[in-house]
Design an enzyme around this catalytic site. Sequence first.
Site, short mmCIF file in Angstrom:
data_model
loop_
_atom_site.label_atom_id
_atom_site.label_comp_id
_atom_site.label_asym_id
_atom_site.label_seq_id
_atom_site.Cartn_x
_atom_site.Cartn_y
_atom_site.Cartn_z
N GLU A 37 26.79 -10.50 -49.66
CA GLU A 37 26.74 -9.91 -50.99
C GLU A 37 28.10 -9.30 -51.36
O GLU A 37 28.54 -9.41 -52.51
CB GLU A 37 25.65 -8.84 -51.06
CG GLU A 37 24.24 -9.41 -50.97
CD GLU A 37 23.17 -8.35 -50.88
OE1 GLU A 37 21.98 -8.69 -51.09
OE2 GLU A 37 23.49 -7.18 -50.57
N ASP B 136 24.51 -8.21 -45.89
CA ASP B 136 25.30 -7.26 -46.67
C ASP B 136 26.71 -7.80 -46.92
O ASP B 136 27.25 -7.68 -48.04
CB ASP B 136 25.42 -5.93 -45.91
CG ASP B 136 24.10 -5.17 -45.85
OD1 ASP B 136 23.16 -5.54 -46.58
OD2 ASP B 136 24.02 -4.20 -45.07
N ASP C 157 25.01 -7.84 -54.96
CA ASP C 157 23.56 -8.04 -55.08
C ASP C 157 23.18 -8.31 -56.53
O ASP C 157 22.35 -9.17 -56.82
CB ASP C 157 22.85 -6.79 -54.55
CG ASP C 157 21.34 -6.86 -54.71
OD1 ASP C 157 20.73 -7.78 -54.15
OD2 ASP C 157 20.78 -6.00 -55.41
N GLU D 163 28.92 -4.55 -51.75
CA GLU D 163 27.57 -5.06 -51.49
C GLU D 163 26.65 -4.74 -52.66
O GLU D 163 25.87 -5.59 -53.10
CB GLU D 163 27.04 -4.42 -50.20
CG GLU D 163 25.58 -4.74 -49.90
CD GLU D 163 24.94 -3.69 -49.00
OE1 GLU D 163 23.71 -3.60 -49.00
OE2 GLU D 163 25.70 -2.97 -48.31
#
Length: 225
Positions: free
Chosen positions: A121, A118, A49, A45
């Site tokens: 990502e 989450d 991002d 995650e």
Amino acid sequence: MKLSADLIEFQTRLGHAFSQPELLLRAVTHSSMSSPVRQDNQRLEFLGDRVLGLVMAQAILEADASASEGLLAPRFNALVRKETCADVAREIALGDVMKLGRSEMMSGGRRKQALLGDAMEAVIAAVYLDGGFEAAQAVILRLWGKRIHTVDADARDAKTALQEWAQARRMPPPKYVELSRTGPDHAPIFTIEAQLQSGESAKATAGSKRQAEQAAAEALLAKMT
């Protein structure tokens, strides 16, 4: 390793066939299902991002060559925020293949915005590690494509918009008061009230403080404009 039938089908929706299927399995594994032999998706995650941010930054620059930084920043924020990631996750039914512990399953984890965002990502990071930047970029641009070209020219989240509305009228920033928190620790429900110095207010309830504050700000802004 071999992927289960549902994850093989998910690859089609995602638009990427993994040469390292263990990356996809890790990306859809929530921390409630982690074990000494099964890693969860938290580190992915973190990486995803950053990959998403780089792709979006480049995409919005190319989409509008004349936009100032003041316009680009809110557009960028609108495209990479957790709510948008969760919306994309819903479109490809990512929740259906998430690996969750019993408590998260019982509390509707497959529909939770934070968990979906989450996981989305983490999946981006898995694609990046499996196929490189170009593969991740292709997946992101395909899944986010229409959003890149239709994001509002002045895309601001509700709290920012309400604060700017108040400042334009020489008011102090709005206050956000937690009125209640109910439900179990693993699935809390927050009720937040957004308040202006002039006395107007609006309430909202959501599964996280951030979501409740945004919803209350949106409701108050709608009331005032």
